[in-house]
Design an enzyme around this catalytic site. Structure first.
Site, PDB file in Angstrom:
ATOM      1  N   ASP A   1      15.091 -52.293  52.585  1.00 59.53           N
ATOM      2  CA  ASP A   1      16.192 -51.346  52.743  1.00 59.53           C
ATOM      3  C   ASP A   1      16.246 -50.883  54.201  1.00 59.53           C
ATOM      4  OD1 ASP A   1      17.895 -49.639  50.412  1.00 59.53           O
ATOM      5  OD2 ASP A   1      17.860 -48.796  52.440  1.00 59.53           O
TER       6      ASP A   1
ATOM      7  N   GLU B   1      25.768 -58.228  38.158  1.00 58.66           N
ATOM      8  CA  GLU B   1      24.966 -57.442  37.212  1.00 58.66           C
ATOM      9  C   GLU B   1      25.913 -56.706  36.274  1.00 58.66           C
ATOM     10  OE1 GLU B   1      26.448 -54.066  39.323  1.00 58.66           O
ATOM     11  OE2 GLU B   1      25.280 -53.909  37.493  1.00 58.66           O
TER      12      GLU B   1
ATOM     13  N   LEU C   1      24.686 -53.837  34.596  1.00 55.12           N
ATOM     14  CA  LEU C   1      23.786 -52.726  34.272  1.00 55.12           C
ATOM     15  C   LEU C   1      24.555 -51.419  34.214  1.00 55.12           C
ATOM     16  CD1 LEU C   1      20.926 -53.601  36.813  1.00 55.12           C
ATOM     17  CD2 LEU C   1      21.250 -54.477  34.479  1.00 55.12           C
TER      18      LEU C   1
ATOM     19  N   ASN D   1      34.488 -55.237  34.004  1.00 53.45           N
ATOM     20  CA  ASN D   1      34.575 -53.792  34.269  1.00 53.45           C
ATOM     21  C   ASN D   1      35.989 -53.277  34.085  1.00 53.45           C
ATOM     22  OD1 ASN D   1      31.921 -53.284  34.610  1.00 53.45           O
ATOM     23  ND2 ASN D   1      32.040 -52.651  36.739  1.00 53.45           N
TER      24      ASN D   1
ATOM     25  N   PHE E   1      32.776 -48.023  24.080  1.00 52.82           N
ATOM     26  CA  PHE E   1      33.755 -47.654  25.125  1.00 52.82           C
ATOM     27  C   PHE E   1      35.067 -47.177  24.542  1.00 52.82           C
ATOM     28  CE2 PHE E   1      31.744 -48.601  29.241  1.00 52.82           C
ATOM     29  CZ  PHE E   1      30.494 -48.883  28.718  1.00 52.82           C
TER      30      PHE E   1
ATOM     31  N   GLY F   1      37.332 -38.876  26.731  1.00 56.00           N
ATOM     32  CA  GLY F   1      36.627 -37.899  27.577  1.00 56.00           C
ATOM     33  C   GLY F   1      37.495 -37.433  28.714  1.00 56.00           C
TER      34      GLY F   1
ATOM     35  N   GLY G   1      34.261 -42.133  35.580  1.00 55.94           N
ATOM     36  CA  GLY G   1      33.803 -41.954  36.972  1.00 55.94           C
ATOM     37  C   GLY G   1      32.724 -42.970  37.262  1.00 55.94           C
TER      38      GLY G   1
ATOM     39  N   CYS H   1      31.077 -47.530  39.893  1.00 61.98           N
ATOM     40  CA  CYS H   1      31.599 -48.876  39.612  1.00 61.98           C
ATOM     41  C   CYS H   1      33.022 -48.913  39.083  1.00 61.98           C
ATOM     42  CB  CYS H   1      30.638 -49.584  38.666  1.00 61.98           C
ATOM     43  SG  CYS H   1      29.095 -49.934  39.491  1.00 61.98           S
TER      44      CYS H   1
HETATM   45  C1  UDX Z   1      25.617 -51.509  45.083  1.00 64.09           C
HETATM   46  C2  UDX Z   1      27.107 -51.740  45.221  1.00 64.09           C
HETATM   47  O1  UDX Z   1      27.688 -50.487  45.546  1.00 64.09           O
HETATM   48  C3  UDX Z   1      27.703 -52.229  43.956  1.00 64.09           C
HETATM   49  O2  UDX Z   1      29.053 -52.572  44.145  1.00 64.09           O
HETATM   50  C4  UDX Z   1      26.991 -53.455  43.553  1.00 64.09           C
HETATM   51  O3  UDX Z   1      27.445 -53.824  42.269  1.00 64.09           O
HETATM   52  C5  UDX Z   1      25.481 -53.266  43.552  1.00 64.09           C
HETATM   53  O4  UDX Z   1      24.996 -52.698  44.759  1.00 64.09           O
HETATM   54  P1  UDX Z   1      24.335 -49.462  44.219  1.00 64.09           P
HETATM   55  O5  UDX Z   1      22.990 -50.051  44.067  1.00 64.09           O
HETATM   56  O6  UDX Z   1      24.756 -48.326  43.347  1.00 64.09           O
HETATM   57  O7  UDX Z   1      25.445 -50.565  44.044  1.00 64.09           O
HETATM   58  O8  UDX Z   1      24.498 -49.036  45.756  1.00 64.09           O
HETATM   59  P2  UDX Z   1      23.649 -47.912  46.497  1.00 64.09           P
HETATM   60  O9  UDX Z   1      22.981 -47.041  45.498  1.00 64.09           O
HETATM   61  O10 UDX Z   1      24.572 -47.361  47.495  1.00 64.09           O
HETATM   62  O11 UDX Z   1      22.478 -48.766  47.192  1.00 64.09           O
HETATM   63  C6  UDX Z   1      22.741 -49.612  48.247  1.00 64.09           C
HETATM   64  C7  UDX Z   1      21.426 -49.672  49.052  1.00 64.09           C
HETATM   65  O12 UDX Z   1      21.533 -50.693  50.035  1.00 64.09           O
HETATM   66  C8  UDX Z   1      21.133 -48.355  49.776  1.00 64.09           C
HETATM   67  O13 UDX Z   1      19.803 -47.966  49.508  1.00 64.09           O
HETATM   68  C9  UDX Z   1      21.304 -48.715  51.264  1.00 64.09           C
HETATM   69  O14 UDX Z   1      20.396 -48.012  52.090  1.00 64.09           O
HETATM   70  C10 UDX Z   1      20.987 -50.203  51.277  1.00 64.09           C
HETATM   71  N1  UDX Z   1      21.621 -50.962  52.346  1.00 64.09           N
HETATM   72  C11 UDX Z   1      22.958 -50.818  52.576  1.00 64.09           C
HETATM   73  C12 UDX Z   1      20.823 -51.863  53.069  1.00 64.09           C
HETATM   74  O15 UDX Z   1      19.632 -51.972  52.821  1.00 64.09           O
HETATM   75  N2  UDX Z   1      21.416 -52.600  54.048  1.00 64.09           N
HETATM   76  C13 UDX Z   1      22.740 -52.476  54.342  1.00 64.09           C
HETATM   77  O16 UDX Z   1      23.207 -53.163  55.248  1.00 64.09           O
HETATM   78  C14 UDX Z   1      23.542 -51.562  53.586  1.00 64.09           C
HETATM   79  C1  UDX Z   2      29.589 -49.700  34.310  1.00 59.92           C
HETATM   80  C2  UDX Z   2      29.574 -50.881  33.350  1.00 59.92           C
HETATM   81  O1  UDX Z   2      29.417 -50.391  32.014  1.00 59.92           O
HETATM   82  C3  UDX Z   2      28.416 -51.806  33.701  1.00 59.92           C
HETATM   83  O2  UDX Z   2      28.439 -52.939  32.844  1.00 59.92           O
HETATM   84  C4  UDX Z   2      28.582 -52.245  35.157  1.00 59.92           C
HETATM   85  O3  UDX Z   2      27.519 -53.086  35.535  1.00 59.92           O
HETATM   86  C5  UDX Z   2      28.612 -51.043  36.078  1.00 59.92           C
HETATM   87  O4  UDX Z   2      29.673 -50.162  35.682  1.00 59.92           O
HETATM   88  P1  UDX Z   2      28.284 -47.439  34.629  1.00 59.92           P
HETATM   89  O5  UDX Z   2      29.320 -47.177  35.656  1.00 59.92           O
HETATM   90  O6  UDX Z   2      26.862 -47.210  34.948  1.00 59.92           O
HETATM   91  O7  UDX Z   2      28.403 -48.971  34.113  1.00 59.92           O
HETATM   92  O8  UDX Z   2      28.588 -46.481  33.383  1.00 59.92           O
HETATM   93  P2  UDX Z   2      29.382 -46.619  32.015  1.00 59.92           P
HETATM   94  O9  UDX Z   2      28.437 -46.329  30.918  1.00 59.92           O
HETATM   95  O10 UDX Z   2      30.156 -47.877  31.961  1.00 59.92           O
HETATM   96  O11 UDX Z   2      30.418 -45.374  32.118  1.00 59.92           O
HETATM   97  C6  UDX Z   2      31.391 -45.412  33.129  1.00 59.92           C
HETATM   98  C7  UDX Z   2      32.284 -44.177  32.949  1.00 59.92           C
HETATM   99  O12 UDX Z   2      33.063 -44.315  31.753  1.00 59.92           O
HETATM  100  C8  UDX Z   2      31.509 -42.874  32.817  1.00 59.92           C
HETATM  101  O13 UDX Z   2      32.204 -41.850  33.512  1.00 59.92           O
HETATM  102  C9  UDX Z   2      31.532 -42.607  31.317  1.00 59.92           C
HETATM  103  O14 UDX Z   2      31.435 -41.233  31.002  1.00 59.92           O
HETATM  104  C10 UDX Z   2      32.905 -43.159  30.946  1.00 59.92           C
HETATM  105  N1  UDX Z   2      32.994 -43.552  29.539  1.00 59.92           N
HETATM  106  C11 UDX Z   2      32.215 -44.565  29.084  1.00 59.92           C
HETATM  107  C12 UDX Z   2      33.897 -42.899  28.718  1.00 59.92           C
HETATM  108  O15 UDX Z   2      34.598 -41.977  29.141  1.00 59.92           O
HETATM  109  N2  UDX Z   2      34.000 -43.285  27.418  1.00 59.92           N
HETATM  110  C13 UDX Z   2      33.227 -44.293  26.909  1.00 59.92           C
HETATM  111  O16 UDX Z   2      33.351 -44.593  25.718  1.00 59.92           O
HETATM  112  C14 UDX Z   2      32.311 -44.954  27.770  1.00 59.92           C
END
Ligand code: UDX
Ligand code: UDX
Length: 457
Positions: free
Chosen positions: A30, A150, A152, A210, A251, A255, A259, A262
């Site tokens: 990182d 992913e 996740l 998504n 899903f 609500g 948010g 993703c």
């Molecule tokens: C990220 C992307 O936002 C998402 O679209 C993708 O699906 C998975 O990777 P997330 O892990 O939530 O999701 O991102 P974030 O929590 O912001 O972590 C990114 C990490 O990469 C940070 O720790 C940042 O410091 C690091 N980073 C970023 C590097 O190491 N090198 C870089 O050039 C930019």
């Molecule tokens: C999502 C996708 O589910 C996952 O597969 C992808 O890899 C990353 O984006 P995440 O964003 O972690 O995962 O959360 P998720 O559980 O999908 O919820 C997303 C938003 O939808 C949240 O704000 C949640 O509160 C809302 N939600 C989810 C609803 O309002 N109603 C539902 O039934 C499910």
């Protein structure tokens, strides 16, 4: 296999720790030196259930390590995963600069035969772009690029990784496909379907998945609005349609609007890809607009009800800042739209969340206890479905408050219990309900004026 994970965020950390747990030797890299130093001491910068234990065991058995030194880590790697951020640009398209920078950083030290695996969510064609960046830097190098999106969910990421519905790998050659199968061999052995397709298809599968999941949520939120108008109950409707195997119950929880890091980003990106390629994703365009509007409309409802019951300067307690339960992540959470609008309307706002803190919420009083957050409040608004809120003692809660308005924006509470505690229940997908005024029990008293008739004790 020797694996390097570039980016130790929500995705990179969980994926790296799980790959180590599966037996691979993993080094997470990182740019954030403090994050690396903390991780080397098993101090985990994010809350993800079970992740701390995985990282501790990975460090202890030597299969997991952390460094800021990209070159040293890459030089040993059979596979280099890219899991750096891919945030939204102002026009909704994704910002690929971190992915491109990471490709440039790993190119010089990549060893012959290595595979660069794109784990981050990227637009169709990014794998080709990464291939060009590396080939430009290392003309004669024998390497390959794969896309491995992913699926996740924050809060259940480890389970989602270890028991995936499917593993999707995009590659343009059989050798790489075989190597990717090796990476996930333990999961495939447990029955996880492995889809090997082109890089473009793999990139599209992630966005389409998504976008569709977000569409289900947007749909049930619209149905909830209708239910409120026609004395329906969206929970019953959701259950009734979700039992159809073609629809599925997941899903379909109405609500305050979705948010997270993703859905908002990925739906905007998917819409932008459609616009850019002459295939507008009109359903998703509408979904994005309605989702943002929903959060604003719910805030307006709170303001109007407060103005009606408490005039200007009412007090509101907001329970829940995380974008959903079991995460400390508040990225694009409903609270980040709703709370500022309550403040703009002149309301005093207290806030509680068991895990998430968001410095962008200005002028609010953070509380470390939901009951204290509700002290003197005219209304309480529940925005995140934390188990802790589901178990709140409503009789105690209303005693702390000045008013009796409960905005149950996650439909956490049983209506009868809410009304019995004296609240007015404003839920999602049901018409509001007032606590039935308990009929005053009239005991037959002789008229006081007939004093003779009253035998005073
Ligand atoms: C990220 C992307 O936002 C998402 O679209 C993708 O699906 C998975 O990777 P997330 O892990 O939530 O999701 O991102 P974030 O929590 O912001 O972590 C990114 C990490 O990469 C940070 O720790 C940042 O410091 C690091 N980073 C970023 C590097 O190491 N090198 C870089 O050039 C930019
Ligand atoms: C999502 C996708 O589910 C996952 O597969 C992808 O890899 C990353 O984006 P995440 O964003 O972690 O995962 O959360 P998720 O559980 O999908 O919820 C997303 C938003 O939808 C949240 O704000 C949640 O509160 C809302 N939600 C989810 C609803 O309002 N109603 C539902 O039934 C499910």
């Amino acid at each position: 296999m020797q694996i390097v994970m570039i980016g130790a965020g929500y995705v990179g950390l969980t994926t790296g720790a799980c790959l180590a747990q599966m037996g691979h030797s993993v080094v997470c890299v990182d740019i954030d030196a403090k994050r690396v130093a903390d991780l080397r001491k098993a101090i985990v910068p994010i809350f993800e259930p079970g992740l701390d234990e995985l990282i501790e065991s990975g460090l202890a058995n030597g299969r997991l390590d952390f460094t800021a030194d990209v070159r040293a880590a890459t030089a040993e790697a059979d596979m280099v995963f890219l899991a750096v951020g891919t945030p939204s640009a102002p026009n909704g398209e994704i910002n690929l600069s971190y992915i491109e920078a990471a490709a440039r950083q790993v190119a010089p030290a990549l060893k012959p035969g290595a595979t660069v695996v794109i784990k981050s969510t990227v637009v169709a064609g990014t794998a080709q772009k990464v291939r060009e960046i590396i080939a430009e830097e290392r003309e004669a190098l024998d390497f390959s690029v794969a896309s491995n999106p992913e699926f996740l969910r924050e809060g259940s990421a480890i389970g989602d990784f270890m028991e995936p519905d499917r593993i999707v790998v995009g590659t343009d050659d059989q050798r790489t496909a075989r190597r990717m199968k090796e990476v996930y061999a333990p999961l495939i052995a447990k029955g996880a379907p492995f889809i090997s397709t082109s890089t473009v298809n793999a990139e599209l599968i992630k966005y389409a998945a998504n976008a569709f999941l977000a569409l289900k949520i947007g749909f049930i939120n619209d149905v909830a609005d209708l239910c409120e108008k026609v004395e329906g109950d969206v929970s019953a409707v959701s259950r009734g349609i979700g039992l159809d195997r073609r629809i599925g119950g997941a899903f379909l929880e109405a609500g305050p609007g979705f948010g997270g890091s993703c859905f908002p980003k990925d739906t905007r990106a998917f819409a932008a890809i459609g616009r850019k390629n002459g295939a507008p994703q009109t359903l998703i365009e509408t979904l994005i607009e309605r989702n943002e509007m929903r959060k604003r409309r719910l805030a307006k409802k709170i303001v109007e009800q407060l103005r009606h019951t408490a005039g200007r300067g009412g007090r509101v307690a907001v329970l829940g800042v995380a974008f959903k339960a079991n995460t400390d992540d508040a990225r694009e959470a409903a609270a980040l739209t709703i709370v500022p609008l309550l403040r703009e309307a002149g309301l005093t706002v207290s806030v509680h969340d068991p895990r998430a803190k968001d410095p962008s919420l200005r002028g609010v009083a953070w509380s470390d206890c939901p009951y204290r957050a509700c002290k003197g409040a005219d209304a309480v608004v529940v925005l995140t479905e934390w188990e802790e809120y589901r178990k709140l003692d409503l009789a105690r809660l209303i005693k702390e408050m000045k008013g009796n308005l409960l905005f149950d924006y996650r439909n956490l509470f049983d209506r009868e219990k809410v009304l019995a505690s004296g609240f007015r229940h404003v839920a999602i997908g049901r018409a509001p309900a007032e606590a039935q005024r308990k009929p005053v029990k009239r005991i037959a008293h002789p008229r006081w004026s007939d004093s003779a008739a009253v035998a005073m004790p």
